[in-house]
Design a protein around this motif. Structure first.
Motif: not given
Lengths: 866, 108
Positions: B16, B20, B32
């Protein structure tokens, strides 16, 4: 619009649970940001969400949920595993925690009382050096001052006498308060010192000094409303105005354990009582270079001076074997030391029983978890790892039980201390005090070792030798545990039985009078009310009249001494028919009573007559009544009536006739022998502390108010100390034995119950495991009753083995009870039979349910499932 | 400090963070994970994991601007370190090797 914020206190909790720095700040900020977004839709649901996040953060502070990494938190995993396992079995956990908590709680309660008592007996700041000088004897003021001058072992020496004082309250009524007259310099040696004002100082004892008093904390709060302006005020105590110079700190009840007022002794050598009144207990604080041996030598040197000056009271050789010095707190410790320590021994045994019981339960449960542990072993868990798991689980259970134990201990401590009503020194201490917490921790650790010991040992053996041994090994272990529990229960039952016998004996002790329907009223008259015998006689006469006129009162008398509460000091007796030297004279306590005393107690003379009103006038020649024992001692071959005796060593040939002989009336301790005693008229030297005895048809609660009012009507400044039934006075005389009996019986009952539960559990398991075998036997023609008998028999066998071991142990352990026993030997057969009967019965009862279940096993069903 | 294995959740968090990029901070990582992996971790799990990853040198963090809406607290932006990337890649290789050839057995 202002951004929505989570509750501050909840955010503070989150803050606390997170690490400091960017990590924590970031998380707190994230949560606030998320809260703000959610709160736009619904503040309520945002609050719920935030609370859940806070809870998870707090939980994670303590327990990591992630899979164990190398170097990761294995211990935390074990902890989490244990907590989960415990939560999955609430009933089992509750039973374990409850039983163990009971054992711990009992120990914490009793230890806290032991700790509080030992602390409360340290009345002196320097407890190690504070010394009681000849504690069995009382000095007169003159002797005390002489000793203070002559001695060489103490840096401070002084005396005190306990008295009751009538304190005039601001509302005009008066209250009886216990206090002491004390050598002023001794005050500075007390462990507790004033929190307001000052204590007593040397100048307070100077002749002509202004009369002063130090008030106790409780008196100041209860009677003077904790008035901060009390210092310098004059209050009337004992009919005299005195100035309050200080308020003693709370907890300061020394010396004597009940003191609430401290007055300085102001010696007056011209006073008759200066040499005559032997009233003072002497305490000295030893110099650093003086030990008890030196103090003893010092005292013996002084007794030689006493013999030279007072041969009548201290004949040569009198002091040998009598005069001694001890630690000042010795007497108080002995008073309750033994019973309390015995009680602690009893609770320790109960603790052991509970730990063994729980150990057996855990062992049983580990059998149920065989599969789980086998799988973990095959997945690579080492033996040590699994053992640690078991230990951690035991630790968590013990920790929970400790919490329960501390709570029940706190409640129990006050209750136990309150049972020892007759003893002012028994006190509970705060359960959160360091000593008690340390003890609780040690007890918990010992319990943890015991309860874990067997399951772990069993597991290790099984692990080594394969699964095959599991059942029989565990079974054997459980049987051993139950047998040990039965043995411990036996020890407790024997002790309890001995005390039951003791209390029974004490209740049957002949008193010499019938206490039923007798009410006692203790008065402590202020000094100025009894300034002369005439005044005193008149006052007491009015009180007696008033009480006698009360409805329901059939008889009233008065005495300076109440049977079983106090004993008078012995006085030497001279015989006109056979004069003796005072130092060789027979001694007997001299009790002062009025004519109504014997009649009220229901005591009739065996010979001659009782003291009558003719003796109540001061002009009358003193008449004396003696008790049976004294009559037989002095005149074994003839009658005592008509004999002339002298009882005043200062007037050794001032004869008075013996006018009657009465049966022996028990005076001091209830378990001691009744000695000689003589009785003279109270009117001759009325004391300030007198007790009314009255025979009434009503009981104490109904009479108490009326009695207090009656005394109040005569003189409102004479406080009534206590009103109690004579039967209560008698019971109080053996209260320690009674309390011990009650508590040991309670412990024995609990231990027996736990042992029975243990037997039940084993037999229930046994029946379940051997169901097939039983079914087969029944199918082959065995009677159900024989199955039942077999099961009961195995339960009984377990108990009997334990009882046998316990009885052997009791042969040795009961010697510790000897100091408490009265009229029964420590090896009394009936006490040893009691556990056999009681535990066997408990075992049979415990075995009955599984036995009955075994007997009802349906053979057809069992065979079908084969 | 290197280590040989990543736990499942640790992997998900690291992935994640990579996805991001520069906008990886606690709240965003959580969102997320919810959006892509359908997983809704508790704050306790998430922040403990981030701290552990940083302790092991797999991510590094730096403060963002102080924000009045966050009670004056800065965001904690995190990024995967080279060691973290190496471990993620190794983890993926391992898993892919194990997955190879078993689609049929799984019926997919």
């Amino acid at each position: 619009m202002k951004p929505q914020e989570p509750p501050r206190w909840l955010e503070a909790v989150v803050r606390w649970a997170l690490p400091s720095g960017l990590s924590g700040d970031g998380a707190v900020g994230d949560l606030r940001e998320a809260f703000e977004r959610k709160a736009r839709r619904s503040r309520l649901s945002a609050l719920g969400w935030y609370a859940a996040q806070a809870a998870s953060i707090v939980a994670y502070r303590f327990v990591s949920r992630e899979p164990s990494q190398r170097g990761g938190s294995d211990l935390m995993m074990d902890l989490r595993w244990s907590v989960r396992g415990i939560a999955r079995r609430p009933a089992f956990t509750a039973a374990v925690v409850g039983i163990l908590g009971l054992g711990l709680g009992a120990n914490v309660a009793v230890f806290s009382v032991v700790d509080g008592t030992l602390a409360s007996t340290s009345w002196w700041a320097d407890a190690d050096r504070a010394t009681a000088v000849w504690p069995d004897d009382l000095f007169s003021l003159g002797q005390l001052e002489m000793y203070a001058e002559q001695q060489d072992a103490y840096r401070t020496v002084g005396g005190y006498v306990e008295l009751a004082f009538a304190v005039e309250l601001p509302d005009g009524t008066s209250r009886s308060v216990n206090g002491v007259l004390m050598t002023p310099t001794l005050f500075g040696e007390l462990a507790v010192q004033p929190t307001l004002g000052r204590g007593l100082v040397a100048d307070d004892g100077a002749f002509g000094a202004e009369p002063v008093v130090v008030l106790g904390d409780r008196v100041w709060r209860e009677s003077f409303g904790a008035d901060p302006g009390i210092l310098g005020r004059r209050v009337t105590i004992g009919g005299r105005p005195v100035t309050v110079v200080g308020v003693q700190g709370s907890g300061g009840r020394a010396p004597g354990g009940r003191t609430e007022l401290w007055f300085p002794i102001v010696p007056d050598p011209r006073d008759d009582d200066y040499w005559k009144a032997s009233s003072y207990t002497v305490i000295g604080v030893r110099r650093d270079d003086a030990d008890l041996v030196r103090a003893q030598d010092d005292l013996m040197a002084f007794t030689r001076t006493l013999s030279a000056l007072f041969p009548m009271f201290y004949p040569e050789g009198y002091a040998e074997g009598r005069a001694h010095v001890t630690r000042a707190d010795e007497a108080q410790r002995r008073l309750v030391g033994t019973p309390l320590l015995l009680l602690l021994g009893g609770t320790a045994m109960l603790m052991l029983v509970t730990a063994l019981n729980v150990g057996s339960m855990l062992l049983g449960r580990s059998l149920d978890r065989r599969a789980e542990l086998a799988v973990r072993t095959s997945l690579g868990a080492s033996r040590g790892r699994l053992v640690r798991q078991l230990l951690v689980e035991g630790f968590v259970l013990t920790g929970l039980a400790l919490g329960v134990g501390l709570v029940t201990g706190a409640l129990g401590s006050d209750w136990v201390a309150g049972l020892f009503v007759e003893s002012p020194v028994v006190a509970g201490s705060d359960v959160l005090s360091p000593n008690v917490l340390a003890f609780a921790a040690v007890a918990a650790v010992c319990a943890w070792i015991v309860l874990n010991g067997v399951p772990v040992a069993h597991f290790l053996r099984r692990h080594a030798s394969g699964v095959a041994l599991v059942r029989s090994g565990a079974s054997r272990a459980q049987r051993s545990l139950v047998t040990i529990q039965a043995a411990l229960a036996t020890l407790l039952i024997v002790s309890s039985a001995l005390l039951v016998a003791t209390v029974d004996n004490l209740r049957r002790v002949p008193l010499g009078f019938d206490p039923t329907n007798i009410v006692t009223v203790e008065l402590s008259t202020p000094e100025d009310r009894v300034s002369s015998p005439t005044v005193a006689r008149e006052l007491y006469g009015r009180i007696l009249e008033r009480v006698e006129a009360m409805p329901g009162v059939t008889s009233v008398g008065m005495t300076g001494w109440l049977p079983l509460r106090q004993d008078a000091p012995p006085t030497p007796i001279n015989l006109q028919s056979d004069p003796v030297d005072p130092r060789e004279a027979v001694r007997a306590p001299m009790h002062m009573v009025d004519p109504g005393f014997f009649a009220t107690l229901g005591v009739a003379p065996l010979e001659g007559r009782l003291l009558g009103s003719e003796e109540q006038s001061l002009d009358a020649p003193s008449a004396v009544v003696v008790n049976e024992t004294l009559a037989e001692t002095l005149w074994p071959n003839g009658s005592a009536v008509g004999q002339m005796i002298a009882i005043d060593p200062h007037a050794w040939d001032s004869w008075a006739p013996v006018v009657g002989v009465v049966p022996d009336i028990r005076s001091g301790a209830i378990d001691g022998p009744i000695g000689p005693a003589l009785y003279v008229a109270l009117a001759e030297s009325p004391s300030r502390d007198v007790t009314l005895v009255l025979r009434a048809s009503d009981d104490v609660p109904a009479l108490e108010g009326a009695l207090r009012r009656a005394v109040d009507d005569v003189d409102p400044l004479i406080p009534v100390r206590t009103v109690s039934g004579m039967e209560d006075v008698v019971r109080a005389a053996y209260s320690t034995a009674w309390v011990m009996m009650g508590l040991l019986t309670l412990l024995a009952t609990l231990a027996t119950g736990l042992g029975a539960v243990g037997i039940y559990a084993i037999l229930a398991q046994h029946v379940t495991r051997h169901r097939k075998e039983i079914g087969v036997r029944l199918a082959l023609g065995a009677e159900p009753s024989s199955v039942v008998v077999r099961v009961v028999h195995s339960g009984l066998t377990l108990a009997l083995i334990g009882i046998g071991v316990g009885l052997l142990g009791s042969l040795w352990s009961t010697r510790f009870l000897e100091s408490l026993l009265v009229g029964v030997s420590a090896l009394s057969p009936s006490a040893f039979v009691a556990p056999v009967v009681l535990l066997s019965a408990a075992a049979v009862v415990a075995a009955w349910i599984p036995a009955a279940r075994a007997g009802r096993t349906p053979p057809a069903e069992v065979l079908k499932s084969e | 400090m290197s280590q040989d294995y990543l736990g499942e959740f640790e992997q998900m968090v690291l992935l994640s963070v990579v996805r991001l990029g520069d906008d990886a901070y606690g709240l965003a990582i959580r969102e997320e994970l919810e959006r892509v992996a359908g997983r809704s971790p508790s704050s306790g799990a998430l922040y403990t994991t981030l701290d552990r990853l940083e302790r092991k040198g797999l991510i590094a963090s730096e403060p963002g601007e102080r924000d009045g809406a966050r009670g004056g607290r800065p965001r904690r932006y995190v990024a995967v370190t080279p060691e973290g990337k190496a471990l993620l890649t190794a983890s993926r290789h391992r898993l892919m090797s194990l997955w190879t050839g078993i689609e049929e057995a799984l019926g997919g």
